[in-house]
Design an enzyme around this catalytic site. Sequence first.
Site, short mmCIF file in Angstrom:
data_model
loop_
_atom_site.label_atom_id
_atom_site.label_comp_id
_atom_site.label_asym_id
_atom_site.label_seq_id
_atom_site.Cartn_x
_atom_site.Cartn_y
_atom_site.Cartn_z
N LYS A 141 5.84 -5.66 -1.91
CA LYS A 141 6.23 -6.64 -2.92
C LYS A 141 5.21 -7.77 -3.05
CE LYS A 141 9.92 -4.79 -4.59
NZ LYS A 141 9.96 -4.38 -5.99
N GLY A 182 7.56 -3.29 5.65
CA GLY A 182 6.82 -2.46 4.71
C GLY A 182 7.15 -2.83 3.28
N TYR A 183 8.42 -3.03 3.00
CA TYR A 183 8.87 -3.43 1.67
C TYR A 183 8.28 -4.78 1.27
CZ TYR A 183 12.24 -5.03 -1.90
OH TYR A 183 12.83 -5.51 -3.04
N VAL A 184 8.31 -5.73 2.20
CA VAL A 184 7.76 -7.06 1.94
C VAL A 184 6.26 -6.97 1.65
CG1 VAL A 184 7.27 -9.29 3.00
CG2 VAL A 184 9.55 -8.29 3.22
#
Length: 257
Positions: free
Chosen positions: A168, A163-165
């Site tokens: 970003k 999710g973070y990737v």
Amino acid sequence: MSNNNNKTSYPSLLGRHALVSGGASGIGEALVRALATQGCKVSFFDIDQVAGDALSKELQGLGYQAHFELVDLTQIDLLKRTIAERIDTWGAVRILVNNAANDHRHGLQELTSEQFDQCMAVNVKHHFFAAQAVAPSMAAAGGGSIINMSSNSWMLGLAGYPGYVTAKAGISGLTKGLARELGVDKIRVNTVLPGWVMTEKQKRLWLTPEAEAELMTQQALKEKIEPEDVADLVLFLGADDSRMISGQSLVVDGGRL
């Protein structure tokens, strides 16, 4: 801390209003300190009241202009209202650094729909709405610089926080779109993509001798990246020295990619 004491001075930053999200600790703290010491009036937001108040008090005691506000960036109405208040107080934001993020580890199967939405809210949504909030007065003041902090994690395709990737990667797309949208108003929009930066959080949670040794085999430059190394690039992008740079993604990762 960086060992380089021969820092560049940017006269165009003197007196300008800069806004930094997630500015109480880590990379954000380095950004606030760097902008303040260049003579900016620095407004910064965070959810850490204690650290934010302490940093603001310290910088004010040294004669710099720094103001902290407790803001949960997932509350967009609060974010926009607080930005408006800071503009009323210190004038148009000429440098916006969308820095706040949370690289919480998670697996693909763990994330619920609600948790995914929260991940996007923490890591990318506020970038959009902070830019929306500052753009009109920034344009009226003659332009400025929006700097969106991303990460090289999506370019490396790192596992452990999909999710973070995703968020970003989306930031780089947002930068491209905003650069076209706002360029007519002399507003530059760029992305900074740090590698593994040695903040206190990173050292506390994830830096082991084994991880550091592996990192040094991957980086072309065999030194650890410090928050100040990222701040040095942000200063350049915020200053008039970068007047014809927009829509770009600039990586600070010691040559890891």
